[in-house]
Design an enzyme around this catalytic site. Structure first.
Site, mmCIF file in Angstrom:
data_model
loop_
_atom_site.group_PDB
_atom_site.id
_atom_site.type_symbol
_atom_site.label_atom_id
_atom_site.label_comp_id
_atom_site.label_asym_id
_atom_site.label_seq_id
_atom_site.Cartn_x
_atom_site.Cartn_y
_atom_site.Cartn_z
ATOM 1 N N ASP A 31 0.862 -1.182 0.000
ATOM 2 C CA ASP A 31 0.000 0.000 0.000
ATOM 3 C C ASP A 31 0.896 1.228 0.000
ATOM 4 O O ASP A 31 1.773 1.348 0.857
ATOM 5 C CB ASP A 31 -0.916 0.008 1.224
ATOM 6 C CG ASP A 31 -2.092 0.944 1.060
ATOM 7 O OD1 ASP A 31 -1.856 2.145 0.830
ATOM 8 O OD2 ASP A 31 -3.249 0.480 1.162
ATOM 9 N N ALA A 72 -7.247 0.521 -5.431
ATOM 10 C CA ALA A 72 -8.020 1.283 -6.418
ATOM 11 C C ALA A 72 -8.406 2.631 -5.832
ATOM 12 O O ALA A 72 -8.477 2.796 -4.605
ATOM 13 C CB ALA A 72 -9.278 0.536 -6.837
ATOM 14 N N SER A 74 -11.631 4.628 -5.508
ATOM 15 C CA SER A 74 -12.916 3.935 -5.565
ATOM 16 C C SER A 74 -14.168 4.762 -5.315
ATOM 17 O O SER A 74 -15.268 4.240 -5.496
ATOM 18 C CB SER A 74 -12.904 2.772 -4.557
ATOM 19 O OG SER A 74 -12.720 3.251 -3.244
ATOM 20 N N THR A 115 -16.614 -4.574 -8.857
ATOM 21 C CA THR A 115 -17.698 -3.844 -8.200
ATOM 22 C C THR A 115 -19.037 -4.079 -8.880
ATOM 23 O O THR A 115 -19.097 -4.364 -10.087
ATOM 24 C CB THR A 115 -17.398 -2.329 -8.235
ATOM 25 O OG1 THR A 115 -18.533 -1.592 -7.769
ATOM 26 C CG2 THR A 115 -17.079 -1.856 -9.648
ATOM 27 N N TYR A 138 -15.779 5.214 -12.141
ATOM 28 C CA TYR A 138 -15.228 4.138 -11.315
ATOM 29 C C TYR A 138 -15.642 2.775 -11.846
ATOM 30 O O TYR A 138 -14.802 1.876 -12.032
ATOM 31 C CB TYR A 138 -15.693 4.312 -9.867
ATOM 32 C CG TYR A 138 -15.411 3.121 -8.995
ATOM 33 C CD1 TYR A 138 -14.114 2.699 -8.764
ATOM 34 C CD2 TYR A 138 -16.458 2.407 -8.399
ATOM 35 C CE1 TYR A 138 -13.858 1.598 -7.961
ATOM 36 C CE2 TYR A 138 -16.205 1.328 -7.593
ATOM 37 C CZ TYR A 138 -14.907 0.917 -7.376
ATOM 38 O OH TYR A 138 -14.654 -0.179 -6.582
ATOM 39 N N LYS A 142 -13.240 -0.342 -13.533
ATOM 40 C CA LYS A 142 -13.241 -1.723 -13.041
ATOM 41 C C LYS A 142 -13.627 -2.702 -14.152
ATOM 42 O O LYS A 142 -13.062 -3.798 -14.260
ATOM 43 C CB LYS A 142 -14.194 -1.856 -11.855
ATOM 44 C CG LYS A 142 -13.657 -1.263 -10.565
ATOM 45 C CD LYS A 142 -12.460 -2.040 -10.055
ATOM 46 C CE LYS A 142 -12.025 -1.606 -8.671
ATOM 47 N NZ LYS A 142 -10.939 -2.424 -8.127
ATOM 48 N N PHE A 161 -20.663 -5.909 -3.735
ATOM 49 C CA PHE A 161 -21.771 -4.987 -3.585
ATOM 50 C C PHE A 161 -21.429 -4.073 -2.394
ATOM 51 O O PHE A 161 -20.253 -3.741 -2.217
ATOM 52 C CB PHE A 161 -23.085 -5.751 -3.501
ATOM 53 C CG PHE A 161 -23.526 -6.222 -4.878
ATOM 54 C CD1 PHE A 161 -24.617 -5.655 -5.506
ATOM 55 C CD2 PHE A 161 -22.802 -7.186 -5.578
ATOM 56 C CE1 PHE A 161 -24.986 -6.037 -6.799
ATOM 57 C CE2 PHE A 161 -23.157 -7.574 -6.860
ATOM 58 C CZ PHE A 161 -24.248 -6.994 -7.469
ATOM 59 N N GLY A 268 -23.650 9.187 -10.804
ATOM 60 C CA GLY A 268 -23.122 7.830 -10.815
ATOM 61 C C GLY A 268 -23.896 6.844 -9.963
ATOM 62 O O GLY A 268 -23.598 5.652 -9.986
ATOM 63 N N ASP A 269 -24.874 7.330 -9.203
ATOM 64 C CA ASP A 269 -25.667 6.434 -8.353
ATOM 65 C C ASP A 269 -26.791 5.783 -9.156
ATOM 66 O O ASP A 269 -27.623 6.479 -9.745
ATOM 67 C CB ASP A 269 -26.282 7.205 -7.180
ATOM 68 C CG ASP A 269 -25.326 7.346 -6.013
ATOM 69 O OD1 ASP A 269 -24.375 6.559 -5.927
ATOM 70 O OD2 ASP A 269 -25.548 8.254 -5.191
#
Length: 305
Positions: A31, A72, A74, A115, A138, A142, A161, A268-269
């Site tokens: 990391d 990532a 995210s 995701t 995002y 992915k 999820f 994006g939701d």
């Protein structure tokens, strides 16, 4: 088993490292967050980007068997204002990593954290075979990684999820952007939670999500690594909950009132994101252990209450 975990100092990473160690595995944590604390009892902690030549050499020295690639950028929302950062950190670096692994002759097992945001919009639980059409940057990055990984033989792709809860002393921290973390933060600091829109085509107008305990996510990863389970799988519970229902559940299980108001939608939701998790369960016998009350209580306790 020697395991390299990228993004090891993040929320899921620390829980995963601790659980791998509990199972007797040798964990190498990667990391590049210089300020993050190390996961406990790992063999080595690398403060380096996962695609660096240094990490590739270390993988050869320590005979890494499995890579769990969690690293990532995210957060959904900020990706719309700085999309190149997401494409670079998520897709470009993953491609570079895979290319260097191939050049070094490493062809081991990669477990990749994808995701639910890769899916098209549905008003039902999604299957792995459903249409992939992300609406966020995002999710797009992915999905691009998934496409690249199709050229890697030994791979497991998990579509997470909504991961929540705490385990082994690790959980989300104040300032994190996920709903349950924001609820805890608001209650502790007597601040109002902003609900991002209440005009979605759902039963109460707020987004529906599938909340899954972080320990269940990590148990699935460890099972796939130990048993060499390859394929693409959803990790969720098939139980969707609206934002308002999560607030009600939090109040019921903790006894604390949540102040909240409605704000504008967040870019994006999707209205509805719930997993059909049957494929991985049938293939491996995996069972989810934790209910929504466990997720809420473990998160609340993690915040020191």
């Amino acid at each position: 088993m020697n395991v390299l975990v990228t993004g090891a100092c993040g929320y899921i990473g620390k829980v995963l490292c601790s659980m791998f160690v509990e199972q007797g595995h040798r964990v190498f944590a990667c990391d590049n967050d210089l300020h993050a604390t190390d996961p406990p009892n790992v063999i080595r902690r690398y403060r380096s980007s996962f695609e660096s030549d240094y990490i590739i050499r270390e993988m050869q020295i320590y005979n890494i068997d499995v890579v769990v690639h969690l690293a990532a950028t995210s957060t959904v929302g900020p990706d719309s204002t700085n999309p190149l950062l997401y494409h670079y950190n998520n897709t470009a670096k993953t491609i570079a990593f895979l290319h260097k692994l191939k050049e070094a002759g490493w062809d081991g097992h990669i477990v990749f954290a994808s995701t639910a945001a890769v899916y098209d919009e549905y008003d039902r639980s999604v299957y792995e075979s459903d249409n992939l059409k992300p609406i966020s940057i995002y999710g797009t990055t992915k999905l691009n990684c998934e496409k690249v990984l199709h050229h890697w033989e030994k791979k497991t792709i998990f579509r997470f999820f909504n991961v929540a809860g705490a385990h082994n002393g690790f959980g989300e921290e104040q300032g994190d952007t996920h709903l349950l973390s924001r609820i805890c933060h608001g209650v502790i600091n007597d601040q109002e939670l902003i609900v991002f829109g209440d005009d979605y085509p759902t039963r109460d107008g707020t987004c529906i999500r599938d909340y899954v305990h972080v320990a269940d996510i990590c148990s699935a990863i460890i099972l796939a690594a130990e048993e060499e389970v390859y394929g693409t799988f959803n990790l969720g519970t098939d139980r969707g909950m609206t934002v308002k229902e999560m607030i009600e559940q939090f109040e019921m299980h903790t006894g604390h009132h949540v102040k909240w108001s409605v704000g504008p939608r967040r870019f994006g939701d999707q209205p509805y994101l719930v997993a059909n998790p049957a494929w991985f369960m049938r293939k491996t016998g995996f069972q989810y252990k934790y209910a929504i009350r466990d997720i809420i209580n473990s998160s609340w306790n993690h915040y020191g209450n």
